[in-house]
Design an enzyme around this catalytic site. Sequence first.
Site, PDB file in Angstrom:
ATOM      1  N   GLU A 152      53.619   8.986  -4.448  1.00 13.02           N
ATOM      2  CA  GLU A 152      55.052   8.690  -4.303  1.00 13.02           C
ATOM      3  C   GLU A 152      55.399   7.694  -3.195  1.00 13.02           C
ATOM      4  O   GLU A 152      56.293   7.945  -2.397  1.00 13.02           O
ATOM      5  CB  GLU A 152      55.837   9.998  -4.072  1.00 13.02           C
ATOM      6  CG  GLU A 152      55.636  11.019  -5.170  1.00 13.02           C
ATOM      7  CD  GLU A 152      56.337  12.352  -4.893  1.00 13.02           C
ATOM      8  OE1 GLU A 152      57.038  12.458  -3.872  1.00 13.02           O
ATOM      9  OE2 GLU A 152      56.169  13.276  -5.692  1.00 13.02           O
ATOM     10  N   ASN A 199      49.716   8.432  -7.898  1.00 15.94           N
ATOM     11  CA  ASN A 199      50.543   9.425  -8.595  1.00 15.94           C
ATOM     12  C   ASN A 199      52.013   9.259  -8.214  1.00 15.94           C
ATOM     13  O   ASN A 199      52.327   9.095  -7.034  1.00 15.94           O
ATOM     14  CB  ASN A 199      50.054  10.819  -8.157  1.00 15.94           C
ATOM     15  CG  ASN A 199      50.626  11.947  -8.983  1.00 15.94           C
ATOM     16  OD1 ASN A 199      50.577  11.902 -10.212  1.00 15.94           O
ATOM     17  ND2 ASN A 199      51.161  12.972  -8.332  1.00 15.94           N
ATOM     18  N   HIS A 225      58.027  15.100 -14.529  1.00 13.60           N
ATOM     19  CA  HIS A 225      59.130  16.048 -14.298  1.00 13.60           C
ATOM     20  C   HIS A 225      60.295  15.566 -15.165  1.00 13.60           C
ATOM     21  O   HIS A 225      61.133  14.780 -14.724  1.00 13.60           O
ATOM     22  CB  HIS A 225      59.505  16.088 -12.812  1.00 13.60           C
ATOM     23  CG  HIS A 225      58.396  16.605 -11.948  1.00 13.60           C
ATOM     24  ND1 HIS A 225      57.932  17.897 -12.058  1.00 13.60           N
ATOM     25  CD2 HIS A 225      57.643  16.012 -10.989  1.00 13.60           C
ATOM     26  CE1 HIS A 225      56.948  18.076 -11.195  1.00 13.60           C
ATOM     27  NE2 HIS A 225      56.751  16.951 -10.533  1.00 13.60           N
ATOM     28  N   GLU A 277      52.086  16.432 -13.612  1.00 12.27           N
ATOM     29  CA  GLU A 277      52.988  17.491 -13.122  1.00 12.27           C
ATOM     30  C   GLU A 277      54.037  17.802 -14.182  1.00 12.27           C
ATOM     31  O   GLU A 277      55.242  17.803 -13.909  1.00 12.27           O
ATOM     32  CB  GLU A 277      53.666  17.057 -11.817  1.00 12.27           C
ATOM     33  CG  GLU A 277      52.682  16.649 -10.732  1.00 12.27           C
ATOM     34  CD  GLU A 277      53.332  16.327  -9.390  1.00 12.27           C
ATOM     35  OE1 GLU A 277      54.507  16.683  -9.175  1.00 12.27           O
ATOM     36  OE2 GLU A 277      52.653  15.702  -8.556  1.00 12.27           O
ATOM     37  N   ASP A 330      56.688  19.344 -16.462  1.00  8.35           N
ATOM     38  CA  ASP A 330      57.618  20.446 -16.702  1.00  8.35           C
ATOM     39  C   ASP A 330      58.850  19.844 -17.363  1.00  8.35           C
ATOM     40  O   ASP A 330      59.184  18.684 -17.133  1.00  8.35           O
ATOM     41  CB  ASP A 330      57.970  21.264 -15.439  1.00  8.35           C
ATOM     42  CG  ASP A 330      58.281  20.432 -14.208  1.00  8.35           C
ATOM     43  OD1 ASP A 330      58.726  19.276 -14.353  1.00  8.35           O
ATOM     44  OD2 ASP A 330      58.088  20.928 -13.086  1.00  8.35           O
TER      45      ASP A 330
HETATM   46  O1  G3I Z   1      54.750  28.215   2.914  1.00 11.85           O
HETATM   47  C1  G3I Z   1      56.115  28.333   3.358  1.00 11.85           C
HETATM   48  C2  G3I Z   1      56.390  29.726   3.742  1.00 11.85           C
HETATM   49  O2  G3I Z   1      55.597  30.068   4.860  1.00 11.85           O
HETATM   50  C3  G3I Z   1      57.878  29.849   4.067  1.00 11.85           C
HETATM   51  O3  G3I Z   1      58.180  31.168   4.362  1.00 11.85           O
HETATM   52  C4  G3I Z   1      58.723  29.405   2.880  1.00 11.85           C
HETATM   53  C5  G3I Z   1      60.217  29.437   3.169  1.00 11.85           C
HETATM   54  O4  G3I Z   1      60.904  28.614   2.240  1.00 11.85           O
HETATM   55  O5  G3I Z   1      58.382  28.091   2.598  1.00 11.85           O
HETATM   56  C6  G3I Z   1      57.031  27.939   2.221  1.00 11.85           C
HETATM   57  O6  G3I Z   1      56.773  26.608   1.976  1.00 11.85           O
HETATM   58  C7  G3I Z   1      57.309  26.097   0.785  1.00 11.85           C
HETATM   59  C8  G3I Z   1      56.154  25.570  -0.065  1.00 11.85           C
HETATM   60  O7  G3I Z   1      56.652  24.923  -1.219  1.00 11.85           O
HETATM   61  C9  G3I Z   1      55.217  26.681  -0.503  1.00 11.85           C
HETATM   62  O8  G3I Z   1      55.875  27.586  -1.322  1.00 11.85           O
HETATM   63  C10 G3I Z   1      58.266  24.974   1.124  1.00 11.85           C
HETATM   64  O9  G3I Z   1      59.406  25.499   1.747  1.00 11.85           O
HETATM   65  C11 G3I Z   1      58.676  24.234  -0.129  1.00 11.85           C
HETATM   66  O10 G3I Z   1      59.413  23.072   0.230  1.00 11.85           O
HETATM   67  C12 G3I Z   1      57.447  23.795  -0.896  1.00 11.85           C
HETATM   68  O11 G3I Z   1      57.866  23.177  -2.084  1.00 11.85           O
HETATM   69  C13 G3I Z   1      56.861  22.414  -2.725  1.00 11.85           C
HETATM   70  C14 G3I Z   1      57.316  20.967  -2.847  1.00 11.85           C
HETATM   71  O12 G3I Z   1      56.330  20.228  -3.561  1.00 11.85           O
HETATM   72  C15 G3I Z   1      57.501  20.321  -1.484  1.00 11.85           C
HETATM   73  O13 G3I Z   1      58.036  19.069  -1.648  1.00 11.85           O
HETATM   74  C16 G3I Z   1      56.682  22.991  -4.131  1.00 11.85           C
HETATM   75  O14 G3I Z   1      56.154  24.319  -4.044  1.00 11.85           O
HETATM   76  C17 G3I Z   1      55.722  22.106  -4.920  1.00 11.85           C
HETATM   77  O15 G3I Z   1      55.683  22.553  -6.257  1.00 11.85           O
HETATM   78  C18 G3I Z   1      56.234  20.674  -4.889  1.00 11.85           C
HETATM   79  O16 G3I Z   1      55.311  19.852  -5.586  1.00 11.85           O
HETATM   80  C19 G3I Z   1      55.630  18.454  -5.647  1.00 11.85           C
HETATM   81  C20 G3I Z   1      54.332  17.692  -5.758  1.00 11.85           C
HETATM   82  O17 G3I Z   1      53.484  18.043  -4.706  1.00 11.85           O
HETATM   83  C21 G3I Z   1      54.580  16.192  -5.780  1.00 11.85           C
HETATM   84  N1  G3I Z   1      55.517  15.838  -6.821  1.00 11.85           N
HETATM   85  C22 G3I Z   1      56.756  16.561  -6.844  1.00 11.85           C
HETATM   86  C23 G3I Z   1      56.492  18.071  -6.869  1.00 11.85           C
HETATM   87  C24 G3I Z   1      57.776  18.841  -6.948  1.00 11.85           C
HETATM   88  O18 G3I Z   1      58.528  18.652  -5.791  1.00 11.85           O
END
Ligand code: G3I
Length: 372
Positions: free
Chosen positions: A179, A221, A255, A284, A286
């Site tokens: 990105e 990607n 997405h 990715e 969905d």
């Molecule tokens: O691990 C912490 C946890 O300790 C905390 O308590 C909790 C509170 O919200 O947050 C947890 O972290 C989260 C993490 O996912 C794990 O669940 C983050 O807040 C959250 O922002 C994070 O989101 C991820 C996101 O990327 C971040 O931008 C999504 O799960 C993940 O599916 C998403 O994946 C991205 C790809 O890597 C790149 N392309 C887009 C895609 C969707 O955004």
Amino acid sequence: MLRKSKIKLFIFIVLWTFCGDASCNKDDSTTEGNERPKNIDEYNQCNEGLKDYYTPDDYFYMGVAIPPSFINNQEKINLIKRHFNSLTADNSMKWSSLQPTEGNFDFTDADKIVAFAQTNGMKVRGHTLCWHNQVPEWIFKNGEETASKEQVLNRLRTHITTVMTHFKGKVCAWDVVNEVIDDGSSIYRSSQWYNICGEDYIFEAFRAARAADPDAKLFYNDYTAIDPAKRDKIYDLLVKLKAEDLVDGMGLQGHWNIEYPPTSLIIQAFDKYKSLGLELQITELDVSVYTSNSEPESLYTSDLALKQAVAYERFFIAFRNYKNNITGITFWGLADNYSWLDKFPVAGRKNYPFLFDENYKPQKAYFVVINF
Ligand code: G3I
């Protein structure tokens, strides 16, 4: 267009109803489309899944992105093993997970996913070595000051070399850089990486990756990689990377939603990227049931299920038409009980983007995707 697809799907469903029992014997279930399960009863009577209908030799690897916790849950394990032959860590291989503080690498979660994949004969896609998100602040700091370009590049090289060496021979493809193209009128995203290093960090990331594991496939990607303006900027970057033999594949995140993108944009993007001799992967996938941020939360109605089936069918027809170029399709989640789309772009709005519902049962879209 949508109407035509709906009519086609209706005819499909009527035909299924009069088709009688589907045979699920190993010998005949993976060949003829009309012998595949067409409803939940038939699905329950056999063991085949996506990976058996879309074999890597004829089509592509079928993948799913998961957190390590999924492999403590038997229902999830069963679904993963039935349908997928490739895994991606949804967060566990990102920089903030692997090297939260300088020099302190933690592979615990990522190793769990890789071990599960190896035990079950699955491939692993690594995601992701260099991103502007989920990246610790220390990379860009030198005490209170902003780090120098050389310091940042050294940290980038060390991270990539250490991570790829750790997973050498176990991770077959990496999203090296994720990105970095701007959504607006600039070429590159204005990230801390870019603001300190200019575009050099992108090339340094790929060079370090190539050196660390020459056998791994290296991918760029991105999302909305089918949008013409963004697509052309990505293409220009790929041309430069390709000139140095630094890139093997283009990852289109996928997405998407029940109406977007149109098939024409998907095809134009596939054609453009493949013209560089690159592998294509949908990394990715969905399919949101919402087409805008302003739509209120909805239940998963039969109308939405039908629209989603039509969209999935359209996307998979395109994928099959490019089976000689596409090497993998990865869903960004397993089933509708866990998706980042429940939090984004509208926090708390329940979404239903996958082929499997909250109880791990196949949706209408699943039957459309496997009956081809
Ligand atoms: O691990 C912490 C946890 O300790 C905390 O308590 C909790 C509170 O919200 O947050 C947890 O972290 C989260 C993490 O996912 C794990 O669940 C983050 O807040 C959250 O922002 C994070 O989101 C991820 C996101 O990327 C971040 O931008 C999504 O799960 C993940 O599916 C998403 O994946 C991205 C790809 O890597 C790149 N392309 C887009 C895609 C969707 O955004």
